[in-house]
Scaffold this active site. Structure first.
Site, short mmCIF file in Angstrom:
data_model
loop_
_atom_site.label_atom_id
_atom_site.label_comp_id
_atom_site.label_asym_id
_atom_site.label_seq_id
_atom_site.Cartn_x
_atom_site.Cartn_y
_atom_site.Cartn_z
N CYS A 1 -16.57 3.08 -20.50
CA CYS A 1 -17.87 2.98 -19.83
C CYS A 1 -18.64 1.72 -20.19
O CYS A 1 -19.36 1.16 -19.36
CB CYS A 1 -18.71 4.21 -20.13
N CYS B 1 -17.98 -1.18 -17.88
CA CYS B 1 -18.12 -0.93 -16.45
C CYS B 1 -19.35 -1.63 -15.87
O CYS B 1 -20.45 -1.52 -16.43
CB CYS B 1 -18.24 0.57 -16.20
N CYS C 1 -24.40 4.89 -13.30
CA CYS C 1 -23.40 5.97 -13.28
C CYS C 1 -23.98 7.29 -13.77
O CYS C 1 -24.31 7.45 -14.96
CB CYS C 1 -22.19 5.58 -14.12
N CYS D 1 -12.41 2.79 -15.38
CA CYS D 1 -12.82 4.18 -15.14
C CYS D 1 -11.57 5.05 -15.05
O CYS D 1 -11.28 5.67 -14.02
CB CYS D 1 -13.65 4.27 -13.87
N GLU E 1 0.82 -1.21 0.00
CA GLU E 1 0.00 0.00 0.00
C GLU E 1 0.86 1.27 0.00
O GLU E 1 0.53 2.24 -0.69
CB GLU E 1 -0.94 0.00 1.22
#
Length: 375
Positions: free
Chosen positions: A213, A216, A222, A206, A52
Site C-alpha cells: 500500500c 500505491c 483507497c 495491489c 491478451e
C-alpha cells in the site's frame, strides 16, 4: 469491521476532481514504474490480441517466451488462419486452457473470411464477431490497438478497483459496480496507458495477499486501505472443489512404435495427444485396469512409475505401465479405435501436441528405458 457506516457511495467515483486526480496519479506512476513488455511496443491488433489471450489466467513471465515464439511462427492473422490446428496447438503446448488456442484459430479464420483480414475496432464488435473474446479482453484490445475509450476488468483491475472503493458485495452483484467504476475512470485521452497501468498496479503493488500500500499512487483515496484490511475487498467467489482423476497410462509398443491417441475435441485437454489412459474404478491394481480395457491384446506389462499433474480444479495421478502389443495393430478396443490414433517411434512423439502430464511420462520412459530417445 466497524467501517461500513463511513463507506461512501459509488457516486464519489463520478466527481470530476477525484476522477481527474486518480487518472493523473495512476498515469504518472505508470510512467515511472510500468513494465516494459513487448506487446506494449506495438499497436498491431493481431499481436495485442495474441498477448491478451495468452495472459488470461497466466502470468507474464510464463507468457513472454510463448508470445515471442508464436509471433515468429505465425506473424499475421492470415498466417494463423492458414495454419493447421495441430501446429497451433503445438505452439500453445504447456500454456494450458487449450480452448484459448482453438478459439484463436477459429477467430483468425473469421477475421480473414468475414472481415477481409481487418480487425473489428470496438469492444462490442470484437465480442460479437470473434469466439473466445470476453468483455475485458475486448476492451483491452480496443483501447490498446485502436485508442478506444473502453474499460477493462481482468483479475488485477477487479482487485484494484474493488479495494479502491471498498466494494464488499457478493461477486455477482459486485461485477456490475466494478464495471461502472472502470468505465468512469478510464482516461479518454490515454485509454491504452490507463488500462495497462491498472493491470500493472494489480500485478505488482495491489497484489492478492500482500498489497504494498505504501507504494500505491492511490493510497490516499483507497477505502480498502482505510478499512484496515484491503485484502477483504473485493469478495472472492468460493473456490471450486478440486476433483481427483486417477488412472493408468500405458505405453504400448509394437515393432518399435508406440500407440498415441488423440483426446476428444471437447472437454479437458481437447484435441491433444497422449498414451492410452484408462481411469481406475474401485481402486484396482493398474495391471488389472489395463487388462479389462485391452483384453488379451497385451503382454509383458511392466510398471514404470507414477506421474502427477495439477490442472486448475483437478489433480491427476497416473500409474505408468509399459506393455507389448500382441494383436494386429488395427485391433484396438472400441474406446480407442473411435478416436484418432497413430503408432509412432519415440523420436517422433514430441512432434505431436501433448499435455504436460504426457511430457512427464515421456521423461519417465526415457529414464526407465535408456534406449528410448524422445529428444
Amino acid at each position: 469491521m466497524g467501517y461500513s457506516s463511513a463507506k461512501p457511495s459509488l457516486n464519489n467515483c463520478s466527481e470530476p476532481e477525484q476522477v481527474v486526480r486518480l487518472r493523473a496519479q495512476l498515469l504518472e506512476w505508470y510512467g515511472r514504474m510500468g513494465r516494459d513488455l513487448p506487446w506494449r511496443r506495438t499497436r498491431d491488433p493481431y499481436a495485442i490480441w495474441i498477448s491478451e489471450i495468452m495472459l488470461q489466467q497466466t502470468q507474464v513471465k510464463t507468457v513472454l517466451p510463448y508470445y515471442q515464439r508464436w509471433l515468429a511462427a505465425l506473424p499475421t492473422v492470415a498466417a494463423l488462419a492458414a495454419a493447421e490446428l495441430e501446429a497451433v496447438l503445438k505452439l500453445w503446448e504447456g500454456l494450458g486452457y487449450y480452448t484459448r488456442a482453438r478459439n484463436l484459430h477459429k477467430a483468425a479464420q473469421v477475421i480473414v473470411k468475414e472481415h477481409g483480414g481487418v480487425f473489428p475496432e470496438t469492444a462490442q464488435q470484437l465480442q460479437q464477431a470473434l469466439p473466445g473474446i470476453g468483455r475485458s479482453t475486448a476492451g483491452a484490445i480496443a483501447s490498446s490497438a485502436f485508442g478506444r475509450c473502453e474499460a477493462i476488468l481482468d483479475a488485477n483491475a477487479r482487485r484494484v478497483l474493488g479495494r479502491l472503493f471498498a466494494v464488499g458485495d457478493p461477486p455477482a452483484r459486485a461485477e456490475a459496480k466494478l464495471w461502472e467504476i472502470s468505465q468512469r475512470l478510464v482516461d479518454p485521452q490515454a485509454p491504452h496507458n490507463f488500462n495497462q497501468a491498472l493491470m500493472d498496479l494489480g500485478a505488482t503493488v495491489c497484489t492478492a495477499r500482500s498489497p504494498l500500500c505504501l507504494l500505491c499512487p492511490w493510497q490516499v483515496d483507497c477505502l480498502g486501505r482505510r478499512s484496515g484490511d484491503p485484502t477483504h475487498f473485493p469478495v472472492r467467489p468460493a473456490r471450486a472443489v478440486r476433483s481427483e482423476i486417477a488412472g493408468v497410462s500405458v505405453a504400448i509398443e509394437c515393432q518399435g512404435k508406440f500407440l498415441l491417441v488423440r483426446r476428444p475435441e471437447r472437454g479437458l485437454l481437447a484435441g491433444l495427444w497422449e498414451f492410452p489412459f484408462v481411469e481406475s474404478v474401485g481402486g484396482g491394481e493398474p495391471e488389472e485396469t489395463v487388462r479389462v480395457a485391452f483384453g488379451n491384446r497385451l503382454e509383458s506389462l511392466e510398471r514404470l512409475g507414477q506421474v502427477e499433474h495439477e490442472f486448475t480444479h483437478r489433480h491427476l495421478t497416473a500409474q505408468v505401465l509399459r506393455a507389448q502389443w500382441i494383436a494386429a495393430p488395427a485391433a484396438l478396443p472400441k474406446v480407442f479405435d473411435c478416436r484418432e490414433h497413430t503408432w509412432q517411434p519415440p523420436e517422433c512423439w514430441l512432434k505431436f501436441p501433448m499435455p504436460g502430464y504426457v511430457h512427464k511420462i515421456c521423461k519417465l520412459l526415457k529414464e526407465a528405458l535408456p534406449k528410448v530417445s524422445v529428444d
